[in-house]
Design an enzyme around this catalytic site. Structure first.
Site, PDB file in Angstrom:
ATOM      1  N   LYS A 158       0.843  -1.187   0.000  1.00 34.07           N
ATOM      2  CA  LYS A 158       0.000   0.000   0.000  1.00 34.07           C
ATOM      3  C   LYS A 158       0.887   1.250   0.000  1.00 34.07           C
ATOM      4  CE  LYS A 158      -4.235  -1.701   0.234  1.00 34.07           C
ATOM      5  NZ  LYS A 158      -5.275  -1.370  -0.770  1.00 34.07           N
ATOM      6  N   LYS A 254     -13.720  -6.998  -7.870  1.00 34.91           N
ATOM      7  CA  LYS A 254     -14.087  -7.249  -6.476  1.00 34.91           C
ATOM      8  C   LYS A 254     -15.596  -7.454  -6.408  1.00 34.91           C
ATOM      9  CE  LYS A 254     -10.444  -4.363  -4.383  1.00 34.91           C
ATOM     10  NZ  LYS A 254     -10.188  -3.102  -3.640  1.00 34.91           N
TER      11      LYS A 254
END
Length: 335
Positions: A158, A254
């Site tokens: 991240k 997703k």
């Protein structure tokens, strides 16, 4: 409708909010959290109960409370015979529809004593390698977290904007053998885009996910991309694929964005036909949310289904993880 027909369609829906503590904290460019808030839908009929789990995402204006209310509003349509096909038009894509779509699939599989992939005419899923996520932090903190996971073959890093070149250099030093993919969560700008992409390429990063804000990603079409750039916030379902090919090389599918496995499977087929590479992603959630995505993972270049690994504990009958290998769900969990 006769009384016998009414009984046939009398599905009962129960939905609830659940909270699952995260092991430590999970930090991305938009902030940190210490628990995963999920919403579970359970649909019962004929002695069987199907389950689905979703994660409402504030980025898309969703909350646990609005998602719960959207699910509860579907009780009457379900009792009148709403099926999974009709559900796609009855609810918008998003977390609530995901939970209900997966619950209906689970119920159908249990009612027919079949595994869900057989029901859908898809190949039986196999174990696959999932990424393991390193949260955003200082270069030193991220290097320390990476060192603990350096034996994992695939790490997802991240990033958060300023200082990302130092972060990725520190991570690469701590995990010289791992394949690295990075997720900027819309934190880069057109000013630092090319510099950050080249820094990642020089350090052997394989993929960069959503570097620019979804509303301001046109710059991606004007540059030569040195590594694969993957859309996440810029892509939701099949309808959002149009026009992305010039800007992105891959799409992150997703279930909470597509509104369930039904649309996700069709979206994956459409994305492949358009020449996109496929990434299967997740939110931080339990194995119940990951299980349906295992059907998609079989044909994905990148699999990111580590949500349960980031929790302090998973639900009963959760997916089996052996290091970075994740195995298909048992029927007791889902499908």
């Amino acid at each position: 409708m006769t009384s016998s027909q009414s009984h046939e369609f009398a599905r009962q829906l129960v939905a609830r909010i659940e909270r699952w503590p995260i092991a430590g904290s999970f930090t991305i460019s938009r902030g940190a959290k210490t628990e995963a808030v999920t919403v579970v839908a359970e649909v019962s009929h004929g002695g069987h109960t199907g389950r689905g789990e979703c994660v409402p995402y504030p980025r898309y204006g969703e909350t646990a409370e609005t998602t719960l209310a959207a699910l509860q509003a579907m009780q009457e349509p379900l009792s009148r015979g709403l099926d999974r096909t009709a559900l796609q038009a009855a609810m918008p894509a998003g977390a609530a529809r995901n939970a209900l779509d997966c619950a209906l699939l689970d119920l159908e599989a249990k009612s027919r004593s079949q595994r869900v992939w057989t029901l859908l005419g898809r190949p039986a899923p196999r174990a696959c390698t999932t990424a393991f996520t390193i949260s955003l932090g200082t270069p030193q903190a991220m290097a320390a977290a990476t060192a603990k996971a350096a034996r994992r073959p695939l790490l997802k890093i991240k990033l958060g904007g300023d200082g990302d070149e130092r972060r990725i250099a520190a991570v690469r030093k701590a995990a010289p053998e791992s394949e690295l993919i990075v997720d900027a969560n819309e934190a880069w700008t057109s000013d630092n885009l090319e510099r950050n992409l080249h820094a990642c390429a020089e350090l052997g990063v394989t993929l960069v996910e959503q570097p620019l804000a979804a509303a301001n990603d046109a710059a991606l079409a004007r540059i030569k991309r040195p590594i694969v750039v993957c859309a996440d916030e810029s892509v939701h379902d099949r309808a959002s694929l149009s026009g992305l090919r010039e800007r992105y090389d891959a799409v992150n599918i997703k279930l909470d964005k597509t509104g369930g496995l039904t649309e996700a499977l069709d979206m994956a087929d459409a994305a492949h036909a358009l020449g996109f590479e496929i990434m299967i992603g997740c939110m931080v959630a339990t194995s119940l949310a990951m299980a349906p995505a295992m059907l998609l993972a079989q044909h994905a270049r990148f699999v990111d289904l580590d949500g349960p690994l980031l929790l302090a504990h998973d639900r009963e009958d959760g997916l089996r993880y052996e290091g970075s290998l994740v195995y298909p769900p048992e029927a007791a969990l889902w499908g």
